[in-house]
Design a protein around this motif. Structure first.
Motif, PDB file in Angstrom:
ATOM      1  N   ASN B  85     -45.510  23.777  65.740  1.00 33.11           N
ATOM      2  CA  ASN B  85     -44.529  24.969  66.094  1.00 33.11           C
ATOM      3  C   ASN B  85     -43.520  24.473  67.423  1.00 33.11           C
ATOM      4  O   ASN B  85     -42.518  23.976  67.137  1.00 33.11           O
ATOM      5  CB  ASN B  85     -45.343  26.457  66.705  1.00 33.11           C
ATOM      6  N   TYR B  86     -44.392  23.379  67.734  1.00 31.14           N
ATOM      7  CA  TYR B  86     -43.287  22.365  68.988  1.00 31.14           C
ATOM      8  C   TYR B  86     -44.186  21.194  68.773  1.00 31.14           C
ATOM      9  O   TYR B  86     -45.029  20.828  68.211  1.00 31.14           O
ATOM     10  CB  TYR B  86     -43.834  22.913  70.419  1.00 31.14           C
ATOM     11  N   SER B  87     -43.362  20.420  69.610  1.00 31.66           N
ATOM     12  CA  SER B  87     -43.665  19.052  69.341  1.00 31.66           C
ATOM     13  C   SER B  87     -45.263  18.412  69.612  1.00 31.66           C
ATOM     14  O   SER B  87     -45.424  19.563  71.078  1.00 31.66           O
ATOM     15  CB  SER B  87     -42.757  18.216  70.111  1.00 31.66           C
ATOM     16  N   THR B  90     -44.966  17.850  73.723  1.00 34.59           N
ATOM     17  CA  THR B  90     -45.400  19.455  74.101  1.00 34.59           C
ATOM     18  C   THR B  90     -47.259  20.019  74.247  1.00 34.59           C
ATOM     19  O   THR B  90     -47.330  19.783  75.137  1.00 34.59           O
ATOM     20  CB  THR B  90     -44.881  20.295  73.546  1.00 34.59           C
ATOM     21  N   TYR B  91     -47.622  19.858  73.362  1.00 37.76           N
ATOM     22  CA  TYR B  91     -48.950  20.344  72.913  1.00 37.76           C
ATOM     23  C   TYR B  91     -49.843  19.316  74.011  1.00 37.76           C
ATOM     24  O   TYR B  91     -50.648  20.397  74.292  1.00 37.76           O
ATOM     25  CB  TYR B  91     -49.110  19.709  71.506  1.00 37.76           C
ATOM     26  N   ASP B 177     -36.212  22.315  79.174  1.00 40.10           N
ATOM     27  CA  ASP B 177     -36.565  23.194  77.782  1.00 40.10           C
ATOM     28  C   ASP B 177     -38.463  22.652  77.559  1.00 40.10           C
ATOM     29  O   ASP B 177     -39.017  23.211  77.345  1.00 40.10           O
ATOM     30  CB  ASP B 177     -35.602  23.445  76.359  1.00 40.10           C
ATOM     31  N   ARG B 178     -38.272  20.980  77.463  1.00 41.10           N
ATOM     32  CA  ARG B 178     -39.914  20.847  77.222  1.00 41.10           C
ATOM     33  C   ARG B 178     -40.355  20.963  78.480  1.00 41.10           C
ATOM     34  O   ARG B 178     -41.757  21.403  78.209  1.00 41.10           O
ATOM     35  CB  ARG B 178     -39.941  18.874  77.135  1.00 41.10           C
ATOM     36  N   GLU B 181     -41.287  25.135  77.779  1.00 40.45           N
ATOM     37  CA  GLU B 181     -42.227  24.900  76.964  1.00 40.45           C
ATOM     38  C   GLU B 181     -43.978  24.550  77.083  1.00 40.45           C
ATOM     39  O   GLU B 181     -45.186  25.632  76.712  1.00 40.45           O
ATOM     40  CB  GLU B 181     -42.066  23.859  75.518  1.00 40.45           C
ATOM     41  N   GLU B 184     -45.316  27.070  79.431  1.00 39.50           N
ATOM     42  CA  GLU B 184     -45.212  28.105  78.498  1.00 39.50           C
ATOM     43  C   GLU B 184     -44.559  29.692  79.208  1.00 39.50           C
ATOM     44  O   GLU B 184     -44.514  31.015  79.678  1.00 39.50           O
ATOM     45  CB  GLU B 184     -46.635  29.304  78.666  1.00 39.50           C
TER      46      GLU B 184
END
Lengths: 236, 209
Positions: B85-87, B90-91, B177-178, B181, B184
């Motif tokens: 869902n995201y990079s 980010t995870y 924005d990163r 994410e 959260e």
């Protein structure tokens, strides 16, 4: 001052210190405070980014590999362990059931699973009713003497010759001599059957309690000479 | 898994693309299929940035290395549950952030007291003890070393929520924005925390600005 706050927010949120909007740079040209603020922020960001970036030790990958193997093995062992635990549990439960079934059917002890005449409920009930109604003790004494005499001289083995031959072929020893239907077992008498006295309008009624044999020991049994009596008060 | 070698980099993925050329999502897909070379490539790409980030968060090199390894172990063991869902960046930073914050909270429970900040202010935050050094400075290396230590101490003195935001922004150089994410949080909250952290750091590092 509100304009300065707005401009400083823009300066602070810029991706790079030098990447500020035209509006902000135009404002800074005429505002010394905001110029100072921008310079200060740029220095701070440079200072925070300056510490040398650290690198991992040379054995990082080997250590990671070792930990990963350990973790994977632990997970597999825990899964295997839980399965083993369940398997042992199931096996133990099945073994227990098999032992009880074998004992109940007389496969292990070799005793006849059929109800022993002495413990027959109807007979026991009659005996007890007679006893409760005050029948003479002499008859009871005579009956006990009979039982004792039968114990001393047991009847011949009930195994017919054919069954004895089959047992010999199967390698089983023949069944030991058993009591005949006419004889009461040596350790169970009518006096041992527990009763419940129910108090009714017509007086006391004694209700014999059935005993259930599970394995070698009956769940509810009466000690010889001590008759457990439970009084239940009820109004009809 | 031995050290990442050039041999691992030329192992090809399912198609004709080498591991080195694959993007993070492709590597994760290969890890799900049991491709160890893909995992090695992920480790090679992220081991230094993640270690650096965790080190800036907890200021303990050995523990930072351990937590980085734990991060990769979690990536590996939960690769099947990863959703793109995201990079991936980010995870993995989110995992590392959670581990670092967890470590900081453990230390707080154990009441680990730094030699540099044995005292606390009215809010319970550590107050830096920075006695003046009357000795003459030796050379540029010493000055640089002192400045680096001052920055580290200043970052470590920040409350946890400001620390993680400022490290991700000004030390690691991630975009707002990163960071939003990873943490959260809303972007506005992230900007606010970074602004607050910079104001706090400005006071502590005024001698170096």
């Amino acid at each position: 001052m509100t304009g300065c706050n707005h401009i400083r927010k823009q300066i602070d949120e810029a991706d790079r210190p030098e990447a500020i909007s035209y509006e902000a740079s135009d404002h800074m040209a005429s505002c010394a405070d905001c110029r100072s603020f921008a310079s200060e922020r740029a220095s701070l960001r440079q200072l925070l980014a300056s510490p040398a970036r650290i690198t991992v030790p040379s054995d990082f990958d080997a250590e990671l590999s070792r930990r990963l193997r350990e973790r994977t093995a632990r997970r597999e062992f825990s899964l295997w362990g839980s399965a083993l635990y369940l398997r042992f549990g199931a096996a133990a439960a099945m073994l227990l059931v098999a032992v009880f079934a074998a004992q109940y059917t007389g496969f292990i002890s070799g005793t006849d699973p059929a109800p022993v005449p002495g413990t027959d409920m109807a007979a026991a009930g009659d005996d007890l009713n007679r006893q409760s109604k005050g029948e003479d003790q002499e008859e009871k004494g005579n009956r006990k003497k009979e039982i004792t005499a039968q114990n001393i001289t047991p009847p011949p083995s009930p195994d017919p010759p054919l069954l004895a031959e089959v047992n010999q072929v199967r390698g089983r020893r023949p069944n030991p001599p058993r009591a005949t239907a006419s004889a009461a077992p040596p350790d169970v008498t009518a006096a041992d059957i527990p009763v419940v006295i129910v108090m009714g309008r017509d007086g006391e009624i004694e209700v014999p309690i059935p005993t259930v044999n599970v394995g070698a020991q009956s769940l509810l049994y009466a000690n010889a000479g001590r008759q457990p009596v439970r009084t239940v008060r009820a109004s009809f | 898994m031995a050290a990442v070698t050039h041999q691992a980099q030329v192992i090809e993925l399912g198609g004709n693309r080498s591991v080195e050329a694959a993007n993070d999502h492709e590597l994760l897909a290969a890890i799900r299929d049991g491709d160890e070379a893909a995992f090695q490539e992920i480790v090679r790409r992220y081991r230094n940035p993640i270690t650096n980030f965790v080190y800036r968060m907890i200021d303990d090199y050995d523990r930072a290395v351990e937590l980085t390894q734990e991060t990769f172990i979690r990536v590996y063991t939960s690769a099947s549950r990863y959703q793109a869902n995201y990079s991936f960046s980010t995870y993995i930073y989110r995992i590392a952030t959670n581990l670092a914050i967890s470590e900081l909270r453990k230390r707080k429970r154990r009441k680990v007291v730094s030699l540099f900040s044995p005292f606390t202010d009215d809010n319970g935050e550590p107050v830096e003890l920075d006695p003046p050094d009357s000795n003459p400075l030796q050379d540029e290396a010493l000055i640089e070393n002192e400045r680096r230590q001052a920055v580290t101490r200043a970052i470590m003195s920040l409350p946890e929520k400001y620390r993680v935001a400022i490290v991700l922004r000004d030390v690691e150089g991630h975009s707002y924005d990163r960071i939003a994410e990873v943490l959260e949080l809303s972007e506005g909250t992230v900007k606010s925390r970074i602004n607050r952290a910079r104001n706090l750091l400005k006071e502590k590092l005024s001698a170096y600005i």
